[in-house]
Design a protein around this motif. Structure first.
Motif, PDB file in Angstrom:
ATOM      1  N   SER A  34       0.837  -1.208   0.000  1.00 38.57           N
ATOM      2  CA  SER A  34       0.000   0.000   0.000  1.00 38.57           C
ATOM      3  C   SER A  34       0.867   1.251   0.000  1.00 38.57           C
ATOM      4  O   SER A  34       0.609   2.207  -0.754  1.00 38.57           O
ATOM      5  N   LEU A  35       1.902   1.247   0.840  1.00 34.81           N
ATOM      6  CA  LEU A  35       2.805   2.398   0.890  1.00 34.81           C
ATOM      7  C   LEU A  35       3.515   2.593  -0.448  1.00 34.81           C
ATOM      8  O   LEU A  35       3.665   3.727  -0.937  1.00 34.81           O
TER       9      LEU A  35
ATOM     10  N   ILE B 248       3.273   5.997  -2.541  1.00 29.79           N
ATOM     11  CA  ILE B 248       4.514   6.748  -2.805  1.00 29.79           C
ATOM     12  C   ILE B 248       4.786   6.819  -4.312  1.00 29.79           C
ATOM     13  O   ILE B 248       5.145   7.878  -4.843  1.00 29.79           O
TER      14      ILE B 248
END
Length: 648
Positions: free
Chosen positions: A25-26, A30
């Motif tokens: 998810s990060l 990003i």
């Protein structure tokens, strides 16, 4: 509820899954932020109503679910590789075989097939989009958020654990007190409503939006298979939706529809489930039959043998599919008369299926066969599916089924039907129509490596299960002792499963390799194909056809090429009316996800708020005035010039 009951804890694999979900998810957030792609993602994908992009999103979702369901399968095979293995405990094994079945059938096979429908059908019938583009987007987001809701159960609350068929009383609160089967009922309802809307959409699209001259008996076989499949969806999915709603009432609101007391009837669930469940098999197989028909015809350079008998066979299969459901529970006490009836109807369904096998074989006879990657999957399908069909006839005999019932023989049988009948079909279709989706072909060498690994791995993995079943190994047993003698064949099957997994890894690597290295200038017809979609440029422009084609025969594009007759009328381009993109389907999907998640945990206040949100969204859409937009003739001419360097 305590936090340690809300989050699934206690298993290293669960913690690893938590970490991987957070990291992925990060990485997505990003990456989108760094490359400034949030606007692109919203404008071009999340709000799109273009059938081709919706189809691609279905296929990507299906591939992700294939990975998830495949990991489940590898865990099960690893657990069974040796006697008395301790990798999984009984509860974890129950959850994994349940989610493996659910994900592979409802969230991998179904979206893969529907993705193919979305990409190909409007192009094959000479249409510019589906009949209801906005509804098509709603269908996708309902499926997607239904799938996400089910997958969330892995880390929050706990997965369903009563098998993919969720028989009562096993799926009742008494024997399954966690929220796992709440997820089951709500996630499948949400995604199932999306599938039902897809059924309505494609029936109307095929019946009302065909190009001039394309009579029913001139339609490509894939289009015929999709039409019949969606009629089955229209009759089968309401049954599942009602059954799931009753299951939800039993588990969340305390009703007694499927209980064994107070007037409830547990066998009612079994009947309702399989009234939907057996036609579901044909919902995922019939489109694959259509794909194989188009692929075999194209790469044999011949018309499809016995076109009319193929259509009649599929209609017969669709009717018979609703008359066989009780063969799934011969042993549950309905008596010899009922078992005899369903035994005969089940064996009868082999007749139209056998007709199709002969149609494909006679199409191949004396053909100029090219062994491309799509053709290899079609060739591999015929003998393997025949084994699955013959073992199905063995299971259809009620008296014999008492011996085979719930053994590994059954597991081998339905994998020999569903993997060649669906997975090989969608893989053949994906390789075949990949140029229409992305403008280039997948690398043939890597594709053939993947094919051979998949077909060898598949047979090594599942052929031993026939013998294990005949030797008495029941399915869904999480371990066994060495004295049973099941160890060696299970070890062979596990090795085969990992070879199969390597094949899919090679297939995925092929996407990356082809994206970087495949040539982009192979034109709109790289296979020298026969049907209308190959008359368009690759990739296909948003409006599909600059001018609508005039169809004069079956295989209209092949006819136009070989007889040097025009497929399109001469004259200037005219502006084209197209539907507008909209964010409402995505937002509606999010609200349905919140509604479903709230009901899973009986959080009624947020559920009521989400329910009001759904009603508001429906009201907004009802009073919205959206007239779409127009593409000018000048813009169309420029696009055609750019994509294929000429004018139509």
């Amino acid at each position: 509820m305590k936090w340690d009951e809300f989050f699934v804890t206690g298993e290293p694999m669960i913690y690893a899954a938590d970490v991987s979900i957070i990291l992925v998810s990060l990485a997505i957030v990003i990456g989108l932020t760094y490359f400034k792609k949030w606007g692109y993602l919203w404008r071009e994908w999340l709000t799109t109503v273009d059938h081709k992009r919706i189809g691609i999103m279905y296929i990507i979702s299906a591939l992700i679910m294939l990975f998830r369901g495949g990991v489940d399968a590898l865990l099960m095979r690893t657990q069974l590789a040796v006697p008395d293995n301790k990798i999984l405990d009984a509860q974890h094994y129950n959850e994994i075989f349940t989610t493996h079945g659910l994900i592979m059938i409802l969230f991998m096979a179904m979206p893969f097939v529907i993705g193919m429908m979305n990409v190909v059908i409007p192009l094959q019938i000479g249409a510019r989009d589906v009949a209801f583009p906005r509804l098509n987007a709603v269908s996708f987001w309902m499926f997607f958020f239904g799938a996400m809701l089910l997958n969330l159960s892995f880390v929050i609350g706990g997965s369903p654990d009563a098998g993919w068929s969720a028989y009562f009383p096993l799926a009742s609160l008494e024997f399954s007190p966690t929220v796992g089967n709440n997820y089951y009922s709500l996630a499948l309802q949400i995604s199932g409503i999306g599938t039902l809307m897809t059924g309505v959409n494609f029936i109307v699209t095929i019946l009302k939006m065909r190009a001039p001259g394309m009579k029913l008996m001139r339609m490509p076989m894939f289009t015929w298979s999709v039409l019949i499949t969606n009629v089955i969806i229209l009759f089968a999915f309401p049954v599942l939706t009602v059954a799931l709603a009753l299951m939800m009432f039993d588990r969340i609101f305390g009703s007694q529809f499927f209980t064994m007391a107070n007037g409830g009837m547990d066998m009612l669930w079994a009947n309702l489930f399989w009234v939907w469940g057996h036609p579901e098999v044909y919902i995922v197989i019939l489109p694959a039959f259509g794909i194989f028909s188009d692929v075999i015809s194209t790469f044999s350079k011949k018309n499809l043998y016995g076109y009319k008998s193929m259509v009649v066979s599929m209609v017969a299969i669709s009717v018979l599919s609703f008359l066989v459901w009780a063969h799934h529970f011969y042993t549950m006490g309905q008596g010899a008369m009922v078992n005899g009836f369903f035994s005969i109807t089940t064996m009868a369904i082999a007749v139209p299926t056998g007709v199709k096998i002969f149609n494909w074989l006679f199409t191949l006879q004396k053909g100029k066969i090219s062994f491309t990657s799509p053709m290899l999957y079609a060739m591999g399908f015929i003998p393997i599916f025949t084994i699955g069909g013959v073992t199905g006839v063995m299971l259809a005999m009620a008296s014999a089924d008492y011996q085979y019932h719930n053994t590994m023989f059954l597991v081998a049988h339905f994998h020999y039907v569903l993997i060649p009948g669906t997975v090989f079909g969608v893989l053949a279709g994906m390789h075949y129509w990949f140029p229409k989706m992305f403008g280039f072909r997948l690398n043939e060498r890597l594709a053939k490596w993947a094919f051979w690994l998949i077909i060898i791995g598949f047979n090594v993995a599942f052929m031993p299960l026939f013998f294990l079943g005949l030797n008495g190994m029941t399915r869904r047993m999480y371990t066994y002792s060495a004295s049973t003698g099941f160890g060696p064949l299970n070890m062979i099957a596990t090795i085969g499963a990992f070879v199969l997994a390597i094949g899919f890894v090679v297939l995925c690597y092929n996407f990356f390799h082809s994206f970087r290295h495949s040539p982009r200038n192979e034109g709109g017809d790289p296979w020298d194909a026969r049907t209308l979609e190959w008359s368009t440029p690759s990739p296909v422009p948003v409006y599909n056809f600059a001018k609508l084609p005039n169809v004069k025969s079956q295989d209209a594009f092949w006819h136009a090429k070989k007889h040097n007759v025009p497929l399109y009328e001469e004259g200037p381009y005219e502006e084209i009316h197209m539907p507008s993109n909209s964010g409402q389907p995505f937002i509606l999907g999010v609200i349905m996800f919140i509604l479903g998640f709230s009901l899973v945990f009986s959080w009624f206040i947020p559920a009521i708020i989400a329910g009001v949100g759904v009603i508001i969204m429906l009201a907004v859409r009802s009073f919205e005035r959206d007239h779409g937009y127009h593409i000018s003739a000048k813009e169309i001419a420029a696009t055609e010039q750019k994509l294929r360097g000429d004018t139509v």
